[in-house]
Design a protein around this motif. Structure first.
Motif, PDB file in Angstrom:
ATOM      1  N   VAL A 261       8.530   6.783   6.646  1.00 18.19           N
ATOM      2  CA  VAL A 261       8.651   5.470   7.281  1.00 18.19           C
ATOM      3  C   VAL A 261       8.168   5.542   8.731  1.00 18.19           C
ATOM      4  CG1 VAL A 261      10.273   3.677   8.024  1.00 18.19           C
ATOM      5  CG2 VAL A 261      10.540   4.745   5.773  1.00 18.19           C
ATOM      6  N   VAL A 262       8.525   6.620   9.424  1.00 18.06           N
ATOM      7  CA  VAL A 262       8.074   6.809  10.805  1.00 18.06           C
ATOM      8  C   VAL A 262       6.544   6.823  10.860  1.00 18.06           C
ATOM      9  CG1 VAL A 262       7.983   8.445  12.733  1.00 18.06           C
ATOM     10  CG2 VAL A 262      10.152   8.015  11.562  1.00 18.06           C
ATOM     11  N   GLU A 263       5.933   7.556   9.944  1.00 19.71           N
ATOM     12  CA  GLU A 263       4.470   7.638   9.914  1.00 19.71           C
ATOM     13  C   GLU A 263       3.846   6.266   9.663  1.00 19.71           C
ATOM     14  OE1 GLU A 263       0.941  10.100   7.532  1.00 19.71           O
ATOM     15  OE2 GLU A 263       3.046  10.373   6.989  1.00 19.71           O
ATOM     16  N   GLU A 264       4.459   5.486   8.801  1.00 17.53           N
ATOM     17  CA  GLU A 264       3.943   4.159   8.480  1.00 17.53           C
ATOM     18  C   GLU A 264       4.059   3.211   9.675  1.00 17.53           C
ATOM     19  OE1 GLU A 264       4.449   0.926   4.834  1.00 17.53           O
ATOM     20  OE2 GLU A 264       6.114   2.276   5.313  1.00 17.53           O
ATOM     21  N   VAL A 265       5.229   3.190  10.302  1.00 18.05           N
ATOM     22  CA  VAL A 265       5.492   2.274  11.412  1.00 18.05           C
ATOM     23  C   VAL A 265       4.643   2.619  12.642  1.00 18.05           C
ATOM     24  CG1 VAL A 265       7.278   1.548  13.055  1.00 18.05           C
ATOM     25  CG2 VAL A 265       7.809   1.667  10.626  1.00 18.05           C
ATOM     26  N   ALA A 266       4.294   3.893  12.800  1.00 16.28           N
ATOM     27  CA  ALA A 266       3.524   4.326  13.973  1.00 16.28           C
ATOM     28  C   ALA A 266       2.181   3.606  14.076  1.00 16.28           C
ATOM     29  CB  ALA A 266       3.311   5.835  13.923  1.00 16.28           C
ATOM     30  N   TYR A 267       1.628   3.151  12.952  1.00 19.45           N
ATOM     31  CA  TYR A 267       0.319   2.482  12.947  1.00 19.45           C
ATOM     32  C   TYR A 267       0.418   0.986  13.243  1.00 19.45           C
ATOM     33  CZ  TYR A 267      -1.818   6.716  11.070  1.00 19.45           C
ATOM     34  OH  TYR A 267      -2.274   8.005  10.917  1.00 19.45           O
ATOM     35  N   TRP A 268       1.626   0.441  13.281  1.00 19.50           N
ATOM     36  CA  TRP A 268       1.768  -0.990  13.514  1.00 19.50           C
ATOM     37  C   TRP A 268       1.550  -1.304  14.994  1.00 19.50           C
ATOM     38  CZ3 TRP A 268       6.817  -2.503  10.428  1.00 19.50           C
ATOM     39  CH2 TRP A 268       6.625  -2.170   9.081  1.00 19.50           C
ATOM     40  N   ASP A 269       1.008  -2.458  15.261  1.00 23.30           N
ATOM     41  CA  ASP A 269       0.770  -2.875  16.641  1.00 23.30           C
ATOM     42  C   ASP A 269       2.058  -3.368  17.297  1.00 23.30           C
ATOM     43  OD1 ASP A 269      -1.948  -2.348  16.455  1.00 23.30           O
ATOM     44  OD2 ASP A 269      -2.411  -4.357  15.698  1.00 23.30           O
ATOM     45  N   GLY A 270       2.135  -3.197  18.615  1.00 18.15           N
ATOM     46  CA  GLY A 270       3.240  -3.755  19.385  1.00 18.15           C
ATOM     47  C   GLY A 270       4.470  -2.874  19.440  1.00 18.15           C
ATOM     48  N   ASP A 271       5.343  -3.189  20.383  1.00 20.31           N
ATOM     49  CA  ASP A 271       6.663  -2.584  20.479  1.00 20.31           C
ATOM     50  C   ASP A 271       7.671  -3.573  19.915  1.00 20.31           C
ATOM     51  OD1 ASP A 271       5.471  -0.476  21.745  1.00 20.31           O
ATOM     52  OD2 ASP A 271       6.059  -1.079  23.764  1.00 20.31           O
ATOM     53  N   PHE A 272       8.667  -3.093  19.188  1.00 18.53           N
ATOM     54  CA  PHE A 272       9.573  -4.032  18.518  1.00 18.53           C
ATOM     55  C   PHE A 272      10.886  -3.382  18.143  1.00 18.53           C
ATOM     56  CE2 PHE A 272       6.255  -2.490  15.561  1.00 18.53           C
ATOM     57  CZ  PHE A 272       7.024  -1.652  14.776  1.00 18.53           C
ATOM     58  N   ILE A 273      11.845  -4.228  17.787  1.00 22.08           N
ATOM     59  CA  ILE A 273      13.099  -3.839  17.142  1.00 22.08           C
ATOM     60  C   ILE A 273      13.203  -4.684  15.885  1.00 22.08           C
ATOM     61  CG2 ILE A 273      15.611  -3.706  17.317  1.00 22.08           C
ATOM     62  CD1 ILE A 273      15.303  -3.555  20.349  1.00 22.08           C
ATOM     63  N   ILE A 274      13.267  -4.038  14.741  1.00 21.81           N
ATOM     64  CA  ILE A 274      13.262  -4.755  13.471  1.00 21.81           C
ATOM     65  C   ILE A 274      14.509  -4.429  12.657  1.00 21.81           C
ATOM     66  CG2 ILE A 274      10.770  -5.080  13.262  1.00 21.81           C
ATOM     67  CD1 ILE A 274      10.596  -2.510  11.672  1.00 21.81           C
ATOM     68  N   ASP A 275      14.965  -5.412  11.900  1.00 20.52           N
ATOM     69  CA  ASP A 275      16.093  -5.271  10.973  1.00 20.52           C
ATOM     70  C   ASP A 275      15.484  -5.102   9.590  1.00 20.52           C
ATOM     71  OD1 ASP A 275      18.702  -5.132  10.162  1.00 20.52           O
ATOM     72  OD2 ASP A 275      19.291  -7.069  10.988  1.00 20.52           O
ATOM     73  N   THR A 276      15.808  -4.002   8.918  1.00 22.65           N
ATOM     74  CA  THR A 276      15.112  -3.662   7.679  1.00 22.65           C
ATOM     75  C   THR A 276      16.063  -3.238   6.570  1.00 22.65           C
ATOM     76  OG1 THR A 276      14.868  -1.267   8.040  1.00 22.65           O
ATOM     77  CG2 THR A 276      13.294  -2.701   9.166  1.00 22.65           C
ATOM     78  N   GLU A 277      15.513  -3.176   5.392  1.00 21.59           N
ATOM     79  CA  GLU A 277      16.183  -2.588   4.233  1.00 21.59           C
ATOM     80  C   GLU A 277      15.241  -1.521   3.678  1.00 21.59           C
ATOM     81  OE1 GLU A 277      19.702  -2.982   1.547  1.00 21.59           O
ATOM     82  OE2 GLU A 277      19.187  -3.998   3.405  1.00 21.59           O
ATOM     83  N   ILE A 278      15.765  -0.340   3.433  1.00 19.76           N
ATOM     84  CA  ILE A 278      14.993   0.723   2.794  1.00 19.76           C
ATOM     85  C   ILE A 278      15.631   0.990   1.444  1.00 19.76           C
ATOM     86  CG2 ILE A 278      14.242   3.127   2.933  1.00 19.76           C
ATOM     87  CD1 ILE A 278      14.260   2.904   5.954  1.00 19.76           C
ATOM     88  N   TYR A 279      14.845   0.869   0.384  1.00 17.24           N
ATOM     89  CA  TYR A 279      15.400   1.028  -0.959  1.00 17.24           C
ATOM     90  C   TYR A 279      14.538   1.964  -1.788  1.00 17.24           C
ATOM     91  CZ  TYR A 279      11.886  -2.472  -2.435  1.00 17.24           C
ATOM     92  OH  TYR A 279      10.712  -3.159  -2.685  1.00 17.24           O
ATOM     93  N   PRO A 280      15.138   2.660  -2.771  1.00 17.26           N
ATOM     94  CA  PRO A 280      14.374   3.599  -3.605  1.00 17.26           C
ATOM     95  C   PRO A 280      13.493   2.863  -4.607  1.00 17.26           C
ATOM     96  CG  PRO A 280      16.641   3.460  -4.370  1.00 17.26           C
ATOM     97  CD  PRO A 280      16.560   2.616  -3.126  1.00 17.26           C
TER      98      PRO A 280
END
Length: 517
Positions: A261-280
């Protein structure tokens, strides 16, 4: 302030009326140079120290050279570990421990019972008076039992610094930080900082046809909730470095559990705080069983965990973007900014305007999801609050008639009654376990069951009572699961009622359960 003074304050706070508690805290703040230390302790503003009730007994027994059974007995008599040890050692010679040292003790990582942390715990506990031990141990296990809620501390801070803006400040900061800002004569800034965890907004279950006037419907994913911060870190040689932090819903940093997830988010533009759900997910990308998430959370080899439990991360709310706090904006505005800046494949599925609640619900269930969320389009993000502005709508809970076959004594106010019950279903003439249940019972129910079950004790071992199958309960649960060994369990079980009208032979059977899976 010394630990002995803090213990005396807590002893007073435990016994005064609720209206008097804020006044006493305000008076204590006047005596302190660093006022935020007191606020930090009273609000339990600490990371998880990895001490559970059983481990706490082992640590205390070992530190004070007692038998664990002695400590357990006193806890049953007094209701909590602090009062129990105070009763065992009621001497009053005060210790030289300061408030700063006290905080350090409360922040110790207690995951290992050997090493420097335990040695410090032991040496400190042995120089404390009985009263100091009582309040240290209560805060150590994060159960102070003195009736101090954050709202009381907030009122005390507001009164001390003569400000009426505490609710506004609390949107962005912890009470500890607010106190530190105000003590320095600085107005707490109305912005969210990278790495500053925000207590999540919580939903209520939908009742009947309940719904906001104007609403947005999105999917309720069967995963774990996480808050992800992406920002720029500037310090020395790390200038302009990207920083990504993943918090679980309790505010603990768990970034190492999700390198993908860290690797994926690193490519997104901007600085942010997001509320998420991570599911299998399964190999085809469809939702997998929630229990697989345990591998991500508990497995030590994170590379193996990534392979064994692939996951999907979806964003359903945006709390801050490029330095601008969004939590006071209505949801419809937050969603618009989210859709403009978060990759579409990682956005929570939002149903088209005009989709009925029933239609959205049926689509979600058909696609293998847990249900839907019905959210007020005009509501702000109410950090740390459970609000009707967010309604969860899930399938009806499964109901079963089961029999109690075991129990253990509870903790705290349940220390003198059975608090957790092992429950079973019928398999032919035998009874097989379907898990445990501990919620849904009133204090009267707990006393009644305890007295009734004591007449049916079959055996006792390691704190667990086993009973003849005599007492029937009606329980409900979200679903029934089965592990690799074939054992059955209930997710989020709750007691509906004690079924005095049913005999054990009338409870649900294994065949019934297999049909429900």
């Amino acid at each position: 302030m010394m630990l002995r003074e803090f213990a005396n304050l807590c002893e007073t706070l435990e016994h005064v009326k609720p209206t008097e508690k804020a006044v006493r805290i305000n008076q204590a703040l006047s005596l302190l140079e660093d006022k935020s230390q007191l606020v930090k302790i009273l609000t339990c503003d600490f990371p998880n120290n990895n001490i559970g009730s059983k481990k706490a007994i082992k640590w205390v027994a070992s530190a004070l050279e007692l038998f664990e059974e002695e400590v357990e007995y006193e806890i049953k008599q007094w209701g909590d570990i602090g009062a129990a040890v105070h009763d065992l050692y009621d001497e009053y010679e005060p210790s030289p421990i300061t408030l700063k040292q006290f905080i350090h003790l409360l922040e110790l990582d207690c995951s290992q019972s050997q090493g420097n942390n335990f040695a410090l715990f032991k040496s400190s506990l042995n120089v404390m008076s009985g009263l100091e031990r009582k309040w240290f141990l209560r805060y150590w296990v994060r159960k102070p039992r003195n009736g101090i809620r954050n709202s009381v501390v907030s009122k005390a801070i507001g009164s001390h610094f003569t400000t009426s803006k505490m609710k506004e400040y609390e949107l962005y900061h912890s009470l500890t930080d607010i106190c530190a800002y105000l003590q320095e004569g600085v107005t707490p800034p109305a912005k969210l900082a990278h790495g500053q965890f925000i207590s999540p907004m919580l939903a209520k279950a939908r009742k009947g046809k309940q719904q906001p006037n104007k609403y947005i419907i999105d999917i309720k994913y069967d995963g774990n909730r996480y808050q992800i911060h992406k920002g720029t870190f500037n310090h020395g040689s790390f200038k302009d470095s990207t920083s990504i932090i993943i918090f679980n819903r309790k505010g603990k940093v768990v970034t190492n559990q999700f390198p993908d997830v860290v690797e994926e988010v690193a490519y997104w533009d901007g600085d942010f705080i997001i509320d998420t759900e991570i599911y299998p997910i399964n190999m085809d990308g469809s939702p997998a069983e929630h229990k697989l998430m345990a591998k991500r959370v508990h497995k030590l080899n994170k590379a193996e965990a990534v392979q064994e439990c692939p996951v999907k991360m979806v964003v359903f709310d945006l709390l801050s973007f490029d330095g601008e706090a969004l939590i006071t904006r209505p949801l419809q505005e937050r969603v618009k900014i989210l859709q403009e800046n978060i990759p579409s494949e990682n956005q929570a599925l939002i149903f088209d305007e005009g989709t009925t609640i029933e239609a959205a619900y049926n689509v979600a269930i058909n696609e293998g999801f847990e249900g839907i969320m019905i959210k007020s389009a005009t509501a702000s993000y109410k950090a740390g609050k459970r609000s009707v502005d967010w309604l969860k709508y899930k399938p009806p809970r499964i109901e079963l008639d089961v029999v109690i076959t075991s129990a253990r004594y509870g903790e705290g106010k349940r220390a003198n009654v059975f608090g957790t019950y092992g429950i079973s279903i019928l398999d032919g003439d035998d009874y097989i376990s379907i898990g445990k249940v501990g919620t849904g019972l009133s204090d009267t129910d707990l006393w009644r069951l305890t007295n009734q079950l004591k007449r049916n004790v079959e055996s006792f071992d390691d704190g667990k009572f086993t009973f003849l199958p005599r007492v029937v309960l009606e329980v409900s649960a979200d679903l029934i699961s089965q592990d690799e060994q074939g054992n059955y369990g209930l997710r989020f079980p709750r007691v509906n009622k004690i079924r005095d009208d049913k005999f054990p032979k009338e409870i649900n059977t294994l065949n019934d359960v297999m049909e429900m899976i």
